[in-house]
Design a protein around this motif. Structure first.
Motif, PDB file in Angstrom:
ATOM      1  N   VAL A 200     -23.907   8.526  34.494  1.00 23.96           N
ATOM      2  CA  VAL A 200     -23.597   9.898  34.392  1.00 23.96           C
ATOM      3  C   VAL A 200     -24.944  10.727  34.064  1.00 23.96           C
ATOM      4  CG1 VAL A 200     -21.298   9.575  33.733  1.00 23.96           C
ATOM      5  CG2 VAL A 200     -23.071   9.355  31.985  1.00 23.96           C
ATOM      6  N   GLU A 201     -24.718  11.928  34.288  1.00 21.83           N
ATOM      7  CA  GLU A 201     -26.080  12.875  33.847  1.00 21.83           C
ATOM      8  C   GLU A 201     -25.735  13.914  32.671  1.00 21.83           C
ATOM      9  OE1 GLU A 201     -27.432  15.203  37.278  1.00 21.83           O
ATOM     10  OE2 GLU A 201     -27.492  13.554  38.630  1.00 21.83           O
TER      11      GLU A 201
ATOM     12  N   ILE B 178     -17.789   8.616  26.398  1.00 24.74           N
ATOM     13  CA  ILE B 178     -19.022   9.456  26.579  1.00 24.74           C
ATOM     14  C   ILE B 178     -18.861  10.373  27.702  1.00 24.74           C
ATOM     15  CG2 ILE B 178     -19.790   7.707  28.476  1.00 24.74           C
ATOM     16  CD1 ILE B 178     -22.705   7.856  27.148  1.00 24.74           C
ATOM     17  N   THR B 179     -17.812  10.115  28.756  1.00 24.68           N
ATOM     18  CA  THR B 179     -17.761  11.091  29.733  1.00 24.68           C
ATOM     19  C   THR B 179     -17.023  12.469  29.118  1.00 24.68           C
ATOM     20  OG1 THR B 179     -17.299   9.323  31.393  1.00 24.68           O
ATOM     21  CG2 THR B 179     -16.665  11.464  31.814  1.00 24.68           C
ATOM     22  N   GLN B 180     -16.016  12.212  28.176  1.00 20.00           N
ATOM     23  CA  GLN B 180     -15.334  13.325  27.380  1.00 20.00           C
ATOM     24  C   GLN B 180     -16.402  14.140  26.528  1.00 20.00           C
ATOM     25  OE1 GLN B 180     -12.217  11.469  25.411  1.00 20.00           O
ATOM     26  NE2 GLN B 180     -10.887  11.794  27.278  1.00 20.00           N
ATOM     27  N   ALA B 181     -17.287  13.259  25.909  1.00 18.88           N
ATOM     28  CA  ALA B 181     -18.171  14.248  25.004  1.00 18.88           C
ATOM     29  C   ALA B 181     -19.344  14.808  25.889  1.00 18.88           C
ATOM     30  CB  ALA B 181     -19.338  12.843  24.292  1.00 18.88           C
ATOM     31  N   LEU B 182     -19.672  14.305  26.999  1.00 18.81           N
ATOM     32  CA  LEU B 182     -20.504  15.290  27.880  1.00 18.81           C
ATOM     33  C   LEU B 182     -19.637  16.302  28.582  1.00 18.81           C
ATOM     34  CD1 LEU B 182     -22.629  12.506  29.726  1.00 18.81           C
ATOM     35  CD2 LEU B 182     -23.349  13.789  27.994  1.00 18.81           C
ATOM     36  N   GLN B 183     -18.616  16.266  28.704  1.00 17.97           N
ATOM     37  CA  GLN B 183     -17.521  17.535  29.219  1.00 17.97           C
ATOM     38  C   GLN B 183     -17.656  18.506  28.165  1.00 17.97           C
ATOM     39  OE1 GLN B 183     -14.096  15.404  30.559  1.00 17.97           O
ATOM     40  NE2 GLN B 183     -14.891  14.886  32.636  1.00 17.97           N
ATOM     41  N   TRP B 184     -17.285  17.891  27.015  1.00 13.89           N
ATOM     42  CA  TRP B 184     -17.024  18.929  25.677  1.00 13.89           C
ATOM     43  C   TRP B 184     -18.354  20.038  25.661  1.00 13.89           C
ATOM     44  CZ3 TRP B 184     -13.453  20.713  23.314  1.00 13.89           C
ATOM     45  CH2 TRP B 184     -13.734  21.560  21.913  1.00 13.89           C
ATOM     46  N   ILE B 185     -19.393  19.406  25.998  1.00 12.76           N
ATOM     47  CA  ILE B 185     -20.485  20.398  25.869  1.00 12.76           C
ATOM     48  C   ILE B 185     -20.262  21.611  26.721  1.00 12.76           C
ATOM     49  CG2 ILE B 185     -23.049  20.804  26.528  1.00 12.76           C
ATOM     50  CD1 ILE B 185     -23.374  17.761  26.011  1.00 12.76           C
ATOM     51  N   ASP B 186     -19.740  21.275  27.766  1.00 11.30           N
ATOM     52  CA  ASP B 186     -19.540  22.858  28.700  1.00 11.30           C
ATOM     53  C   ASP B 186     -18.477  23.531  28.009  1.00 11.30           C
ATOM     54  OD1 ASP B 186     -21.455  21.820  30.400  1.00 11.30           O
ATOM     55  OD2 ASP B 186     -19.860  20.935  31.949  1.00 11.30           O
ATOM     56  N   ILE B 187     -17.461  22.780  27.540  1.00 14.13           N
ATOM     57  CA  ILE B 187     -16.107  23.474  26.931  1.00 14.13           C
ATOM     58  C   ILE B 187     -16.911  24.215  25.717  1.00 14.13           C
ATOM     59  CG2 ILE B 187     -13.979  23.198  25.630  1.00 14.13           C
ATOM     60  CD1 ILE B 187     -13.592  20.660  27.582  1.00 14.13           C
ATOM     61  N   ALA B 188     -17.577  23.492  24.688  1.00 15.17           N
ATOM     62  CA  ALA B 188     -17.985  24.225  23.487  1.00 15.17           C
ATOM     63  C   ALA B 188     -18.920  25.456  23.882  1.00 15.17           C
ATOM     64  CB  ALA B 188     -18.664  23.132  22.800  1.00 15.17           C
ATOM     65  N   GLU B 189     -19.807  25.355  24.937  1.00 21.60           N
ATOM     66  CA  GLU B 189     -20.448  26.501  25.356  1.00 21.60           C
ATOM     67  C   GLU B 189     -19.609  27.682  25.843  1.00 21.60           C
ATOM     68  OE1 GLU B 189     -23.493  25.948  28.208  1.00 21.60           O
ATOM     69  OE2 GLU B 189     -24.658  24.990  26.969  1.00 21.60           O
ATOM     70  N   ALA B 190     -18.537  27.244  26.513  1.00 24.29           N
ATOM     71  CA  ALA B 190     -17.810  28.397  27.008  1.00 24.29           C
ATOM     72  C   ALA B 190     -16.788  29.016  25.911  1.00 24.29           C
ATOM     73  CB  ALA B 190     -16.579  27.860  28.062  1.00 24.29           C
ATOM     74  N   LEU B 191     -16.349  28.099  24.651  1.00 31.09           N
ATOM     75  CA  LEU B 191     -15.817  28.668  23.605  1.00 31.09           C
ATOM     76  C   LEU B 191     -16.736  29.475  22.724  1.00 31.09           C
ATOM     77  CD1 LEU B 191     -13.572  25.494  22.627  1.00 31.09           C
ATOM     78  CD2 LEU B 191     -12.911  27.718  23.401  1.00 31.09           C
TER      79      LEU B 191
END
Length: 137
Positions: free
Chosen positions: A67-68, A117-130
């Motif tokens: 994953v990137e 780890i995939t969920q943590a990396l996805q959370w970065i985008d969600i946190a930025e949007a929030l």
């Protein structure tokens, strides 16, 4: 709770180290030394048609996926030269290198979007949007 200090800067990065193949494995190895990963692990990893990987550790099957790290973020390799004797003591970590992708492994379980780890990396985008400001048009 202990205070954690992370020392950064160009002087701390060891450019002689090659961390192009960062791996997150589902087990802990009680050693603080170099491992011959290329000789005993990497050459036995097989790439599957769907882009995932299979391998094994001490005979136990592993399944992995690369994953990137999200754009505008960077993964860091940290080193703690002196470990504190008590849990409440201050800790100092030094940045010794960085990376932009990581291979994570599961015990004989197909990798998915439900892996931590995939969920943590996805959370970065969600946190930025929030937390980003709302622009009115």
């Amino acid at each position: 709770m202990a205070t954690i200090h992370i020392q950064s800067g160009k002087n701390n990065i060891d450019h002689s180290l090659k961390y192009s193949n960062i791996q997150s494995v589902p087990f802990k190895i009680h050693a603080d030394c170099d491992a011959k990963v290329t000789k005993y692990f990497d050459k036995y990893v097989k790439t599957q048609e769907n882009g995932t990987f299979t391998g094994s550790f001490r005979g136990c099957p592993l399944r992995g996926k690369k994953v990137e790290i999200p754009e505008s973020y960077v993964g860091l390799v940290l080193h703690e030269s002196i470990k504190p004797s008590r849990e409440k003591d201050e800790r100092k970590f030094y940045i010794i290198n960085n990376f932009n992708e990581i291979t994570f492994w599961n015990w004989d379980k197909v990798t998915s979007d439900n892996d931590s780890i995939t969920q943590a990396l996805q959370w970065i985008d969600i946190a930025e949007a929030l937390h980003s400001p709302i622009l009115e048009e």
